[in-house]
Design a protein around this motif. Sequence first.
Motif, PDB file in Angstrom:
ATOM      1  N   UNK A   2      27.034  31.045 -43.936  1.00 21.11           N
ATOM      2  CA  UNK A   2      28.086  30.536 -43.052  1.00 21.11           C
ATOM      3  C   UNK A   2      29.414  30.514 -43.789  1.00 21.11           C
ATOM      4  N   UNK A   3      30.469  30.734 -43.002  1.00 25.37           N
ATOM      5  CA  UNK A   3      31.797  30.908 -43.607  1.00 25.37           C
ATOM      6  C   UNK A   3      32.510  29.573 -43.827  1.00 25.37           C
ATOM      7  N   UNK A   4      33.119  29.440 -44.992  1.00 28.35           N
ATOM      8  CA  UNK A   4      33.894  28.234 -45.305  1.00 28.35           C
ATOM      9  C   UNK A   4      35.245  28.295 -44.581  1.00 28.35           C
ATOM     10  N   UNK A   5      35.572  27.204 -43.889  1.00 30.05           N
ATOM     11  CA  UNK A   5      36.874  27.119 -43.214  1.00 30.05           C
ATOM     12  C   UNK A   5      37.927  26.551 -44.164  1.00 30.05           C
ATOM     13  N   UNK A   6      37.532  25.489 -44.872  1.00 29.27           N
ATOM     14  CA  UNK A   6      38.404  24.952 -45.931  1.00 29.27           C
ATOM     15  C   UNK A   6      37.544  24.224 -46.942  1.00 29.27           C
ATOM     16  N   UNK A   7      38.100  24.063 -48.142  1.00 31.87           N
ATOM     17  CA  UNK A   7      37.399  23.357 -49.215  1.00 31.87           C
ATOM     18  C   UNK A   7      38.484  22.641 -50.016  1.00 31.87           C
ATOM     19  N   UNK A   8      38.876  21.476 -49.520  1.00 33.41           N
ATOM     20  CA  UNK A   8      40.080  20.801 -50.030  1.00 33.41           C
ATOM     21  C   UNK A   8      39.725  19.688 -51.007  1.00 33.41           C
ATOM     22  N   UNK A   9      40.519  19.563 -52.060  1.00 33.46           N
ATOM     23  CA  UNK A   9      40.307  18.434 -52.971  1.00 33.46           C
ATOM     24  C   UNK A   9      41.029  17.205 -52.424  1.00 33.46           C
ATOM     25  N   UNK A  10      40.314  16.073 -52.372  1.00 35.39           N
ATOM     26  CA  UNK A  10      40.916  14.803 -51.959  1.00 35.39           C
ATOM     27  C   UNK A  10      41.395  14.041 -53.188  1.00 35.39           C
ATOM     28  N   UNK A  11      40.656  14.214 -54.296  1.00 31.83           N
ATOM     29  CA  UNK A  11      41.067  13.679 -55.600  1.00 31.83           C
ATOM     30  C   UNK A  11      40.715  14.783 -56.610  1.00 31.83           C
ATOM     31  N   UNK A  13      38.191  15.075 -58.394  1.00 30.83           N
ATOM     32  CA  UNK A  13      36.758  15.436 -58.411  1.00 30.83           C
ATOM     33  C   UNK A  13      36.077  15.361 -57.049  1.00 30.83           C
ATOM     34  N   UNK A  14      36.788  14.907 -56.027  1.00 29.23           N
ATOM     35  CA  UNK A  14      36.152  14.764 -54.708  1.00 29.23           C
ATOM     36  C   UNK A  14      36.734  15.794 -53.744  1.00 29.23           C
ATOM     37  N   UNK A  15      35.839  16.489 -53.041  1.00 29.84           N
ATOM     38  CA  UNK A  15      36.240  17.566 -52.142  1.00 29.84           C
ATOM     39  C   UNK A  15      35.662  17.340 -50.751  1.00 29.84           C
ATOM     40  N   UNK A  16      36.380  17.911 -49.774  1.00 29.21           N
ATOM     41  CA  UNK A  16      35.855  17.946 -48.412  1.00 29.21           C
ATOM     42  C   UNK A  16      35.776  19.422 -48.020  1.00 29.21           C
ATOM     43  N   UNK A  17      34.595  19.833 -47.584  1.00 28.19           N
ATOM     44  CA  UNK A  17      34.401  21.242 -47.228  1.00 28.19           C
ATOM     45  C   UNK A  17      33.949  21.330 -45.774  1.00 28.19           C
ATOM     46  N   UNK A  56      30.717  22.091 -39.481  1.00 29.99           N
ATOM     47  CA  UNK A  56      30.108  20.925 -40.110  1.00 29.99           C
ATOM     48  C   UNK A  56      30.940  20.611 -41.349  1.00 29.99           C
ATOM     49  N   UNK A  57      31.080  19.334 -41.659  1.00 26.09           N
ATOM     50  CA  UNK A  57      31.919  18.922 -42.794  1.00 26.09           C
ATOM     51  C   UNK A  57      31.081  18.112 -43.776  1.00 26.09           C
ATOM     52  N   UNK A  58      31.264  18.392 -45.064  1.00 27.57           N
ATOM     53  CA  UNK A  58      30.617  17.625 -46.128  1.00 27.57           C
ATOM     54  C   UNK A  58      31.691  17.056 -47.044  1.00 27.57           C
ATOM     55  N   UNK A 105      30.276   6.793 -48.895  1.00 28.91           N
ATOM     56  CA  UNK A 105      30.996   6.848 -47.619  1.00 28.91           C
ATOM     57  C   UNK A 105      30.691   8.159 -46.889  1.00 28.91           C
ATOM     58  N   UNK A 106      30.069   9.127 -47.587  1.00 32.63           N
ATOM     59  CA  UNK A 106      29.870  10.464 -46.988  1.00 32.63           C
ATOM     60  C   UNK A 106      29.148  10.421 -45.636  1.00 32.63           C
ATOM     61  N   UNK A 107      27.982   9.771 -45.534  1.00 28.37           N
ATOM     62  CA  UNK A 107      27.309   9.803 -44.223  1.00 28.37           C
ATOM     63  C   UNK A 107      27.911   8.853 -43.193  1.00 28.37           C
ATOM     64  N   UNK A 108      28.853   8.015 -43.606  1.00 21.98           N
ATOM     65  CA  UNK A 108      29.314   6.958 -42.705  1.00 21.98           C
ATOM     66  C   UNK A 108      30.414   7.411 -41.740  1.00 21.98           C
TER      67      UNK A 108
END
Length: 235
Positions: A2-11, A13-17, A56-58, A105-108
């Motif tokens: 599956x293709x990545x839409x974005x993979x952004x760093x929030x800090x 070491x923490x990313x949202x993909x 889907x977002x992780x 906080x990930x699943x919340x």
Amino acid sequence: MSKILYNNSLTETVYEIAVEGSFEGGMGQFYMVRAWDEYPVLSRPLSIHDLEDDRIVFLYRICGEGTRILSKKKPGDEISIDGPYGNGFPMETGRIALVGGGLGTAPLRLAAKTIRELSPEKLDIYLGYSDEDINSDRFSAYADSMQIDIGGFVTEGIDPSWYDVIFACGPEPMMEALAKKTRPYDVKVFVSMEKRMACGIGACLVCTCKTKNGNKKTCKDGPVFAGEDVFFDEL
Ligand SMILES: Cc1cc2nc3c(=O)[nH]c(=O)nc-3n(C[C@H](O)[C@H](O)[C@H](O)COP(=O)(O)OP(=O)(O)OC[C@H]3O[C@@H](n4cnc5c(N)ncnc54)[C@H](O)[C@@H]3O)c2cc1C
Ligand code: FES
């Protein structure tokens, strides 16, 4: 794949993909994610952070080799995600609190969104971070009230008598403190246990969690368990 839409760093070491496609899953379930061919051997479990019709977002922290490789992936790159796995949080209404610690906080976020759609009487969100606020802005749209704790104990701000149900995910000491604090009250507590996993589908027994109902496989019987059932001091 599956293709990545974005993979952004929030800090640092923490990313949202976000990954393109129509995926299924409920709050508290997880996917086995693989962004490499042969090494590391095993895919890595990541909770569903958010689901929309086309993605889907992780949310993940760079922890070791697998998440480091994932963090290098760019929009348009393809990765393998397999799931949903596990038993997530139950559908509940009433007065509800969500309690998240750090990457717990990930699943919340999906939980907050799903519960808000169920029209709870009250949805309060408690987020605890060790040194910086990672993502509380992702929750504010769903909460009647929010408390953010940085560097302390997020569980201290919670009055269990205000709630019918509490969902929690975070470090085990946080969930143990919550289970103990809520024991005298008439409140249902559910905790999401993040054990190390290998197969993710109940075949290898790596992810054993000791409960009052015997040893359970976190990947298949959990990751969400009733807080009163988990023997935290034997983990
Ligand atoms: C059901 C479930 C859902 C999860 N959801 C998320 C999520 O949404 N976001 C996120 O960032 N992480 C999540 N995790 C943890 C995530 O799977 C690990 O961080 C990841 O596997 C680390 O892989 P790695 O190759 O980067 O590090 P590794 O090289 O495998 O490990 C690096 C270090 O992290 C420790 N570690 C690895 N996995 C775990 C674990 N499960 N529990 C405790 N310590 C661990 C190892 O002992 C080692 O010290 C989840 C775990 C489970 C079981
Ligand atoms: S990870 Fe293999 S049984 Fe749970």
